[in-house]
Design a protein around this motif. Structure first.
Motif, PDB file in Angstrom:
ATOM      1  N   ARG A 225      20.190  11.102  -8.292  1.00  0.00           N
ATOM      2  CA  ARG A 225      20.257  12.248  -7.571  1.00  0.00           C
ATOM      3  C   ARG A 225      19.423  12.147  -6.354  1.00  0.00           C
ATOM      4  N   PHE A 226      18.379  11.356  -6.473  1.00  0.00           N
ATOM      5  CA  PHE A 226      17.270  11.173  -5.163  1.00  0.00           C
ATOM      6  C   PHE A 226      17.517   9.861  -4.439  1.00  0.00           C
ATOM      7  N   THR A 227      18.387   9.363  -3.995  1.00  0.00           N
ATOM      8  CA  THR A 227      18.857   8.099  -3.461  1.00  0.00           C
ATOM      9  C   THR A 227      17.700   7.780  -2.455  1.00  0.00           C
ATOM     10  N   ASP A 228      17.184   8.749  -1.698  1.00  0.00           N
ATOM     11  CA  ASP A 228      16.321   8.281  -0.722  1.00  0.00           C
ATOM     12  C   ASP A 228      14.857   8.168  -1.057  1.00  0.00           C
ATOM     13  N   VAL A 229      14.561   8.183  -2.345  1.00  0.00           N
ATOM     14  CA  VAL A 229      13.121   8.007  -2.618  1.00  0.00           C
ATOM     15  C   VAL A 229      12.704   6.658  -3.236  1.00  0.00           C
TER      16      VAL A 229
ATOM     17  N   THR B 122      12.760  19.437  -8.822  1.00  0.00           N
ATOM     18  CA  THR B 122      12.336  20.595  -7.887  1.00  0.00           C
ATOM     19  C   THR B 122      11.146  19.920  -6.976  1.00  0.00           C
ATOM     20  N   LEU B 123      10.238  19.192  -7.874  1.00  0.00           N
ATOM     21  CA  LEU B 123       9.144  18.539  -6.931  1.00  0.00           C
ATOM     22  C   LEU B 123       9.570  17.271  -6.037  1.00  0.00           C
ATOM     23  N   LEU B 124      10.588  16.655  -6.474  1.00  0.00           N
ATOM     24  CA  LEU B 124      10.956  15.544  -5.574  1.00  0.00           C
ATOM     25  C   LEU B 124      11.799  16.089  -4.222  1.00  0.00           C
ATOM     26  N   ALA B 125      12.551  17.342  -4.617  1.00  0.00           N
ATOM     27  CA  ALA B 125      13.067  17.802  -3.581  1.00  0.00           C
ATOM     28  C   ALA B 125      12.173  18.428  -2.622  1.00  0.00           C
ATOM     29  N   ASN B 126      10.943  18.854  -2.989  1.00  0.00           N
ATOM     30  CA  ASN B 126       9.867  19.248  -2.143  1.00  0.00           C
ATOM     31  C   ASN B 126       8.879  18.399  -1.839  1.00  0.00           C
ATOM     32  N   LYS B 127       9.398  17.144  -1.629  1.00  0.00           N
ATOM     33  CA  LYS B 127       8.712  16.044  -1.289  1.00  0.00           C
ATOM     34  C   LYS B 127       7.323  15.744  -1.962  1.00  0.00           C
ATOM     35  N   GLN B 128       7.274  15.809  -3.176  1.00  0.00           N
ATOM     36  CA  GLN B 128       6.245  15.427  -3.889  1.00  0.00           C
ATOM     37  C   GLN B 128       6.599  14.043  -4.749  1.00  0.00           C
TER      38      GLN B 128
ATOM     39  N   GLN C 229       0.898  -1.254  -0.192  1.00  0.00           N
ATOM     40  CA  GLN C 229       0.019  -0.107  -0.031  1.00  0.00           C
ATOM     41  C   GLN C 229       0.844   1.257  -0.098  1.00  0.00           C
ATOM     42  N   PRO C 230       0.311   2.392  -0.545  1.00  0.00           N
ATOM     43  CA  PRO C 230       1.140   3.329  -0.558  1.00  0.00           C
ATOM     44  C   PRO C 230       1.222   4.054   0.740  1.00  0.00           C
ATOM     45  N   THR C 231       2.563   4.703   1.180  1.00  0.00           N
ATOM     46  CA  THR C 231       2.808   5.317   2.498  1.00  0.00           C
ATOM     47  C   THR C 231       2.749   6.729   2.575  1.00  0.00           C
ATOM     48  N   GLY C 232       2.932   7.353   1.300  1.00  0.00           N
ATOM     49  CA  GLY C 232       2.978   8.886   1.557  1.00  0.00           C
ATOM     50  C   GLY C 232       4.387   9.239   1.464  1.00  0.00           C
ATOM     51  N   LYS C 233       5.318   8.207   1.458  1.00  0.00           N
ATOM     52  CA  LYS C 233       6.624   8.362   1.357  1.00  0.00           C
ATOM     53  C   LYS C 233       7.039   8.917  -0.078  1.00  0.00           C
ATOM     54  N   VAL C 234       7.889   9.661  -0.119  1.00  0.00           N
ATOM     55  CA  VAL C 234       8.078  10.405  -1.742  1.00  0.00           C
ATOM     56  C   VAL C 234       8.714   9.282  -2.446  1.00  0.00           C
ATOM     57  N   THR C 235       8.027   9.038  -3.738  1.00  0.00           N
ATOM     58  CA  THR C 235       7.959   7.858  -4.414  1.00  0.00           C
ATOM     59  C   THR C 235       8.279   8.207  -6.114  1.00  0.00           C
ATOM     60  N   ILE C 236       8.947   7.599  -6.751  1.00  0.00           N
ATOM     61  CA  ILE C 236       8.787   7.562  -8.144  1.00  0.00           C
ATOM     62  C   ILE C 236       8.088   6.498  -8.922  1.00  0.00           C
TER      63      ILE C 236
END
Length: 192
Positions: A129-133, A94-100, A17-24
């Motif tokens: 670039r976004f290793t934590d998503v 920019t969106l990923l950096a802003n937790k989208q 289930q989706p958790t709300g964590k930043v995801t691609i």
């Protein structure tokens, strides 16, 4: 969102289930409806944090399409043919950096739905670039039959979206080709 679900009868199956964590979220691409239908699968509470990524050359052609994409479905329109060495991923970064979160189609263009084409480099560059998503594959089935390539007529057919587990993050020594091949294989596994 109800109209997307009525037209496609989309049935979402979540392996996690989706958790709300930043995801691609990345998916196969066989219809102009893919991003909109996929976005409609998310719980309403998460939709304002999730942005389908779509081709500006298609979705900005008319005021109505632009309104649908930007104002109704929260989409980001990107130029697939950047001008003057501009970065087509800048707004996504920019969106990923802003937790989208994002919904992308790494094939770059839609196919006929028979097989998944090789991935373009955008997914790799974002993963680097976004290793934590989280990076989650989503297999879309039958959307190519709802709005076939070259058609303007919608055909109501039951469709499904299978949301997989996040793939293993990009490894420090992993090549672009290796990562994209692994990501594509994870998507293909969901097809079966």
């Amino acid at each position: 969102m109800i109209s997307c679900k009525i037209i496609t009868g989309i049935q979402a199956r979540w392996l996690r289930q989706p958790t709300g964590k930043v995801t691609i979220y990345y998916a196969n691409h066989s219809s102009h409806l893919d991003g909109l239908v996929l976005w409609s699968c998310f719980p309403k509470s998460l939709r304002h944090h999730i942005h389908p990524v779509a081709a500006q050359d298609y979705w900005a052609k008319t005021k109505f399409k632009r309104f649908l994409a930007k104002d109704v479905f929260n989409a980001v329109l990107i130029n697939r043919k950047p001008i003057n060495n501009s970065n087509p991923l800048a707004e996504l970064e920019t969106l990923l950096a802003n937790k989208q979160s994002l919904i992308i189609f790494p094939e770059g263009t839609r196919g006929h739905g028979q097989q998944i084409a090789d991935f373009k480099g955008g997914l790799y560059l974002l993963a680097k670039r976004f290793t934590d998503v989280d990076i989650v594959p989503v297999y879309l089935n039958n959307l190519n039959r709802v709005l076939p390539k070259g058609s303007k007529l919608l055909v109501p057919i039951i469709c499904s979206a299978v949301f997989g587990e996040p793939i293993k993050p990009l490894q420090e020594t992993e090549s672009k080709n290796g990562f994209l091949t692994r990501a594509k294989q994870s998507l293909e596994e969901l097809a079966s």
